[in-house]
Structure formats: C-alpha cells, structure tokens
Write a protein that holds these residues in place. Sequence first.
Motif, PDB file in Angstrom:
ATOM      1  N   ILE A   2       1.201  -1.529   0.010  1.00 14.86           N
ATOM      2  CA  ILE A   2       0.054   0.211  -0.486  1.00 14.86           C
ATOM      3  C   ILE A   2       0.902   0.984   0.126  1.00 14.86           C
ATOM      4  N   ALA A   8       8.576   1.033  -1.498  1.00  9.35           N
ATOM      5  CA  ALA A   8       7.856   0.155  -1.751  1.00  9.35           C
ATOM      6  C   ALA A   8       9.222  -0.013  -2.779  1.00  9.35           C
ATOM      7  N   PHE A  33      -1.187  -1.032  -4.276  1.00  8.48           N
ATOM      8  CA  PHE A  33      -2.027   0.756  -4.343  1.00  8.48           C
ATOM      9  C   PHE A  33      -1.164   1.977  -4.137  1.00  8.48           C
ATOM     10  N   PRO A  41       8.503   7.127  -7.294  1.00  8.95           N
ATOM     11  CA  PRO A  41       9.262   8.394  -6.858  1.00  8.95           C
ATOM     12  C   PRO A  41       8.295   9.140  -5.219  1.00  8.95           C
ATOM     13  N   PHE A  43       5.568   9.752  -2.611  1.00  9.37           N
ATOM     14  CA  PHE A  43       5.274  12.051  -2.703  1.00  9.37           C
ATOM     15  C   PHE A  43       7.064  12.364  -2.677  1.00  9.37           C
ATOM     16  N   ASN A  55      18.845  16.286  -0.257  1.00  5.90           N
ATOM     17  CA  ASN A  55      19.819  16.193   0.813  1.00  5.90           C
ATOM     18  C   ASN A  55      21.450  15.783   1.505  1.00  5.90           C
ATOM     19  N   ARG A  56      21.613  14.108   1.037  1.00  4.62           N
ATOM     20  CA  ARG A  56      22.569  13.452   0.820  1.00  4.62           C
ATOM     21  C   ARG A  56      23.157  13.490  -0.640  1.00  4.62           C
ATOM     22  N   MET A  61      22.528   7.622  -1.550  1.00  8.00           N
ATOM     23  CA  MET A  61      21.342   7.336  -1.993  1.00  8.00           C
ATOM     24  C   MET A  61      21.490   5.867  -3.080  1.00  8.00           C
ATOM     25  N   GLU A 125      -5.816   3.010  -6.325  1.00  8.23           N
ATOM     26  CA  GLU A 125      -6.824   3.813  -5.041  1.00  8.23           C
ATOM     27  C   GLU A 125      -5.819   4.324  -4.587  1.00  8.23           C
ATOM     28  N   SER A 158       4.726   9.791   5.618  1.00  4.96           N
ATOM     29  CA  SER A 158       3.921  10.190   6.515  1.00  4.96           C
ATOM     30  C   SER A 158       3.189  11.123   6.217  1.00  4.96           C
ATOM     31  N   TYR A 178       4.683  21.539  -2.169  1.00  4.77           N
ATOM     32  CA  TYR A 178       5.087  20.920  -3.362  1.00  4.77           C
ATOM     33  C   TYR A 178       3.866  20.452  -4.487  1.00  4.77           C
ATOM     34  N   ASP A 457       8.296   5.766   7.020  1.00  2.77           N
ATOM     35  CA  ASP A 457       8.375   6.960   8.651  1.00  2.77           C
ATOM     36  C   ASP A 457       7.246   6.438   9.355  1.00  2.77           C
ATOM     37  N   SER A 468      14.639   8.210   6.464  1.00  4.68           N
ATOM     38  CA  SER A 468      15.562   8.826   5.134  1.00  4.68           C
ATOM     39  C   SER A 468      16.043   7.217   4.342  1.00  4.68           C
TER      40      SER A 468
HETATM   41  C1  LIG Z   1       9.720  16.091   0.327  1.00  4.47           C
HETATM   42  C2  LIG Z   1      10.656  15.099   1.175  1.00  4.47           C
HETATM   43  C3  LIG Z   1      12.617  14.946   0.867  1.00  4.47           C
HETATM   44  C4  LIG Z   1      13.277  13.867   0.804  1.00  4.47           C
HETATM   45  N1  LIG Z   1      14.708  14.160   0.742  1.00  4.47           N
HETATM   46  C5  LIG Z   1      15.531  13.251   1.083  1.00  4.47           C
HETATM   47  C6  LIG Z   1      16.822  12.712   0.576  1.00  4.47           C
HETATM   48  O1  LIG Z   1      17.342  13.351  -0.039  1.00  4.47           O
HETATM   49  N2  LIG Z   1      17.454  12.072   0.870  1.00  4.47           N
HETATM   50  C7  LIG Z   1      16.585  11.106   1.967  1.00  4.47           C
HETATM   51  O2  LIG Z   1      17.361  10.478   2.315  1.00  4.47           O
HETATM   52  N3  LIG Z   1      15.412  11.352   2.284  1.00  4.47           N
HETATM   53  C8  LIG Z   1      14.558  11.617   1.838  1.00  4.47           C
HETATM   54  N4  LIG Z   1      13.730  11.749   2.919  1.00  4.47           N
HETATM   55  C9  LIG Z   1      12.943  11.334   3.773  1.00  4.47           C
HETATM   56  C10 LIG Z   1      12.031  10.400   2.473  1.00  4.47           C
HETATM   57  O3  LIG Z   1      10.876  10.244   3.846  1.00  4.47           O
HETATM   58  C11 LIG Z   1      12.240   8.586   2.548  1.00  4.47           C
HETATM   59  O4  LIG Z   1      13.574   8.929   1.768  1.00  4.47           O
HETATM   60  C12 LIG Z   1      11.403   8.065   1.606  1.00  4.47           C
HETATM   61  O5  LIG Z   1      11.601   8.598   0.084  1.00  4.47           O
HETATM   62  C13 LIG Z   1      10.466   7.717   1.884  1.00  4.47           C
HETATM   63  O6  LIG Z   1       9.300   7.138   1.080  1.00  4.47           O
HETATM   64  P1  LIG Z   1       7.857   6.147   1.184  1.00  4.47           P
HETATM   65  O7  LIG Z   1       7.540   5.291  -0.099  1.00  4.47           O
HETATM   66  O8  LIG Z   1       8.361   5.655   2.669  1.00  4.47           O
HETATM   67  O9  LIG Z   1       7.267   7.827   1.027  1.00  4.47           O
HETATM   68  P2  LIG Z   1       6.714   8.607  -0.088  1.00  4.47           P
HETATM   69  O10 LIG Z   1       7.378   9.495  -0.803  1.00  4.47           O
HETATM   70  O11 LIG Z   1       5.828   9.753   0.708  1.00  4.47           O
HETATM   71  O12 LIG Z   1       5.712   7.739  -0.460  1.00  4.47           O
HETATM   72  C14 LIG Z   1       4.406   6.874   0.287  1.00  4.47           C
HETATM   73  C15 LIG Z   1       3.357   7.122  -1.198  1.00  4.47           C
HETATM   74  O13 LIG Z   1       2.481   5.666  -0.982  1.00  4.47           O
HETATM   75  C16 LIG Z   1       0.988   6.116  -1.266  1.00  4.47           C
HETATM   76  N5  LIG Z   1       0.065   6.390   0.054  1.00  4.47           N
HETATM   77  C17 LIG Z   1      -0.130   7.234   1.014  1.00  4.47           C
HETATM   78  N6  LIG Z   1      -1.314   6.629   1.748  1.00  4.47           N
HETATM   79  C18 LIG Z   1      -2.088   5.952   0.970  1.00  4.47           C
HETATM   80  C19 LIG Z   1      -3.094   5.118   0.393  1.00  4.47           C
HETATM   81  N7  LIG Z   1      -4.232   4.523   2.019  1.00  4.47           N
HETATM   82  N8  LIG Z   1      -3.952   3.903  -0.155  1.00  4.47           N
HETATM   83  C20 LIG Z   1      -2.652   3.900  -0.989  1.00  4.47           C
HETATM   84  N9  LIG Z   1      -1.355   4.927  -1.362  1.00  4.47           N
HETATM   85  C21 LIG Z   1      -1.030   5.657  -0.631  1.00  4.47           C
HETATM   86  C22 LIG Z   1       1.129   8.076  -1.858  1.00  4.47           C
HETATM   87  O14 LIG Z   1       0.042   8.461  -2.310  1.00  4.47           O
HETATM   88  C23 LIG Z   1       3.314   8.008  -1.781  1.00  4.47           C
HETATM   89  O15 LIG Z   1       2.973   8.025  -2.709  1.00  4.47           O
HETATM   90  C24 LIG Z   1      12.825  13.426   1.928  1.00  4.47           C
HETATM   91  C25 LIG Z   1      11.005  13.378   2.383  1.00  4.47           C
HETATM   92  C26 LIG Z   1      10.106  14.107   1.710  1.00  4.47           C
HETATM   93  C27 LIG Z   1       8.951  14.058   2.305  1.00  4.47           C
END
Ligand SMILES: Cc1cc2nc3c(=O)[nH]c(=O)nc-3n(C[C@H](O)[C@H](O)[C@H](O)COP(=O)(O)OP(=O)(O)OC[C@H]3O[C@@H](n4cnc5c(N)ncnc54)[C@H](O)[C@@H]3O)c2cc1C
Length: 495
Positions: A2, A8, A33, A41, A43, A55-56, A61, A125, A158, A178, A457, A468
């Motif tokens: 999800i 993911a 999903f 990519p 968020f 930022n790294r 990365m 969805e 988050s 953003y 997160d 990160s």
């Molecule tokens: C703006 C920003 C910049 C960052 N820059 C860095 C960096 O330079 N270096 C570093 O190491 N870390 C960075 N981070 C930390 C970053 O959180 C992690 O690196 C990592 O990208 C997080 O990815 P994620 O998939 O957990 O979260 P996200 O990138 O937030 O992706 C989560 C996905 O889940 C989907 N989603 C949410 N809820 C639901 C639902 N109910 N059903 C289906 N889909 C859902 C969203 O649409 C989204 O696409 C950054 C974070 C942010 C917010």
Amino acid sequence: MIGGGASATAFLVALVKQISAESVVEAPDVVVFEPDGPCGPGFAYRDDTDSALLNRPVSAMSVDYGDRGHFRRWLGQHGPATARTDAGSALFAPRSSFGRYLADVFATACRDLGNLGGSVEVVREPVREVQPTAERCAVGPERSAPRWVDDVILCLGSLPARDVYRLSGAPGYLHQPYPVQQSAHAVPHGGEVLVLGSGLTAIDVALELGRRTDGVRVTLGSRSGALPDVRCDLGAGDCARELVEDVRRMLAQRETISLKDLAGLLDGELSRRGTTLREALRPFLARTGGDELLRTRLGEPGPAAAVQRCIVALTPWYSRLWRALDPASGKAFTRHYSRVFTCLRSPMPPVNARRLLALADSGRLSFRAGILDVRAEDRHFRALYRGGQERRYDVVVNATGRGIDVSAARPGTLVETLTRSGFARPHPLGGLDVDPDTNEVLDACGVPIPRLHIVGDLSSGVHFHTSSMEYAATQAGRVAERVASRLPTRAGVLL
Ligand SMILES: Cc1cc2nc3c(=O)[nH]c(=O)nc-3n(C[C@H](O)[C@H](O)[C@H](O)COP(=O)(O)OP(=O)(O)OC[C@H]3O[C@@H](n4cnc5c(N)ncnc54)[C@H](O)[C@@H]3O)c2cc1C
C-alpha cells in the motif's frame, strides 16, 4: 503493497533479490495500491524543479544499501546533464532525478518478478481499510472490491502536514508546498511571502522563489528558527570507530541508558577530534540567527564535520539506542533535542547554504524565529512574533513538513481506520507501534499481526529516525526477507 513510493520500490527490489536467489520459492503476485502518480518517486521524489536537491550525496542514496553506488551508476548512464557538482567532492543531484531512478528501478523489478513467474498489478486507488484475519488480510480500496492477500506492506510515507494556524481556504494560503515550482507560480510579482517553517521543505520553497527577479521577498518564519546544518564534506577519514565500539559495549552491558550516558560518549569522541559537544552544538543551542549559522558553518566547518561524522557513524545504531533510552531521557530528547538532532542528521547541501546566504545578503530572504500566530485578513496575512512584533504578508506557504502524529490522520483514511478498528495502535512517540525486530504492526493489545508490516516513516516512533532512504531501504530488506521466507515452495526442483 500500500503506497508505491521509495519504500515500496525498495521492498519490491529486495523481494525480487531474495526470490531470485531461491530456486524452490514460488514467485508471488504483487498488488500495489498507489493513487498518485507513477510508482517509484512517491511523494518525496516526484517531478519538480531542479533546485530541489537531495540532501545526501549521490553515493549515499540507493534503493539497496547492500549496493550503495547503485544510484550513482544509474545517474552516470541516465542523468549526467541534470546532476549538479558542488564545490566539494560530494555530488548532490535534483530529487526528481532520484525519482526517475526509482521509477526505472521499479519497472525493472516488475519485469524481473514476471520473469521469475510472478506478477505486479498497480491499482490507482487509495486504500481505506485493512482487515487482518487469522490466515489472510482483506484490503479495502476506495472504489473497487476488497482484495484478499497473504501479506500487507504499509509503505505510506508520513502523514500530511497540519494546518497549524487554520488558514486553509484563505486566498493566498498554500497548504501543500510541493511541487515547489507550482507554489512559486502562485506568488504574485513583488509579493511578500511568509514560509512557515525553517527546515528542508522551507529551504526548497525559498530557493525556488529566490530564482525570481521580480522583487519577491521571502521570510522563513518558525518557532525555533533552527535551520538544518550545512553538510560537510566528510572526506575519506575514519568512521568514528571508537565511538561505535563504545556504543556497542554500552548496549551489550546495559538494558537502559540515559541521555547523559550518550552525551558522555559523544563528548569523548568529539574531544578526540579537537572539539566538544557544546562547541559543535553551539549555533543551535544559542539559537543563532539563520544567516549567522550559515556563515559560521560555511566559514568554519570543523565542529560541524566532527559531529556529523559521529551522527553518520551511529546510523545503524539509532533504533537500538532509541529503545534503550530510559523513559525520562526519551521524553527529554523529544522535547529539547530532537529538533537539533534533525538539523544535524539531515543537513542541507553546501550549494544550497551558499545560495541562501546570497539571498539573505541581498535582502530578499530573512529568517524570523518566535512566530506565535498567523491570521488571514482582507487579502493579506498578519503574523505575530514573540515580543509583540507584527508583520504583513501577501502569501503564506506551509512548509512545516509532513509528520507522524497519528491523531492528525483524517477520518476515513487508512491510518485512522486501522487505529479505530484496533488493528494498530499509535506509538507514544509518533507513528504506529511495530515489533522492532520484524516491523509487524502491533494491534491495540500490543500483539503483533504477523501479516501486516510497515516500511518507512510510520515506524519512526519505534525506530526513531526512519525518514531517510537508507532507513527505508534497510527496513524494506528485513521485511522482504521475512515475507520471502513464508512463500510456498515448489517440489521437484534440482537444487
Ligand atoms: C520532501 C521530502 C524530501 C526528502 N528528501 C530526502 C533525501 O534527499 N534523502 C533521503 O535520504 N531522504 C529524504 N526524504 C525522506 C523520505 O521520507 C524517504 O527517503 C523515502 O522517500 C520515503 O519514501 P516512502 O515511500 O516511505 O514515502 P513517500 O515518498 O511519502 O511515498 C508514500 C506513497 O504512499 C502513497 N499512499 C499514501 N497513503 C496511501 C493509501 N492509503 N493508499 C495507497 N497509497 C497511499 C502516497 O501516494 C505516496 O506515493 C525526504 C522526504 C520528503 C518528504
């Protein structure tokens, strides 16, 4: 899965890696999903301006921290034109180039899984609820029929930022910063802009607005005024081995530790490097103004480099250290030092520090601490600062950043339905409670749900600093190993 962002992607890559190394395992069918944009990519790394940098350095990365140079090699093949070289040896690429890398890696992992006999289906969805039963889990998307699956991996990132001053709906208020390119377009010529916050998100907004030449002026207004530190070129020196050894020994000998114990170890390491904890933290503890901090850190990077080196060296230990802290120390850290730690742990690239300083010196950017309130008035905003000062702004951009305060989850969203139904419980320090070894979600009674995992997160309350790529990918690897170990095996395969 999800969510289809970086976590993911890291999970899918790790799963494929596991399965391809096991000739008897049957490759699974995976459903992703993701309601928002392409998979990869998420968020954090979606398409945006090139001024929003990672930022790294690129060498830090990757989707797979067993192969740290993966993104760097990809960038060499696909993105040299967009990569930016800093004055130092580190290379900071635009975040959107990391997003393109993730999309590419995600697509490759899908093909690999197909070649192994599995499949990946993407459902556009959001998921509203998950109901685990003894054997399987029912996943309820917003519109289509529920799906029954064996394992659920929550990769949600988050939670959306709060509207601290209840400004939503006021003309000129931008709640979502953003893509920053889009936010910058919404600012009128010569506008006076208040950016709420002073972290990396606020810096992204300020730098994008700083490209404009039409007299736009920006204030980064926050409570603490603490800017992220400036990343130092750590060079090829040693990795604070003595400190790591001290930490390892302390955790082996004691079940609980205090903040004072930890500060003592850090101070010891810093004194071996010719500085002290007090000296290294001085600009933060003394609440030095933004431009002064930038000048100090760019001019005399020694103490910052020493403390950043310690922080990097302890990366694999944060989760254990965090859980070993006695409750009073945990609370004290959260209240007094977590902001400083975040500033040091996620410093800005030096190229951004120099740009911010240039903007501040030209009078187009200012830093203001002590914000108390912001009110929407007729066609403008009025901000109140400590000491009774008031300032007027045309536009307010919310850059307070996304959070892990589960109580802020909107009714009917997945995190809210999970906690309301008792299939998850909030962790007192934020996010959802998980088993620290397996990342399985703990239900309202604290019992792990074997088929429901978190990567990213939302497990920060337990593991501390999970925001990160390195943390997300490391967790993804552990969870993938666990999921792969439960996959059905085929009989009659030559080993
Ligand atoms: C703006 C920003 C910049 C960052 N820059 C860095 C960096 O330079 N270096 C570093 O190491 N870390 C960075 N981070 C930390 C970053 O959180 C992690 O690196 C990592 O990208 C997080 O990815 P994620 O998939 O957990 O979260 P996200 O990138 O937030 O992706 C989560 C996905 O889940 C989907 N989603 C949410 N809820 C639901 C639902 N109910 N059903 C289906 N889909 C859902 C969203 O649409 C989204 O696409 C950054 C974070 C942010 C917010």
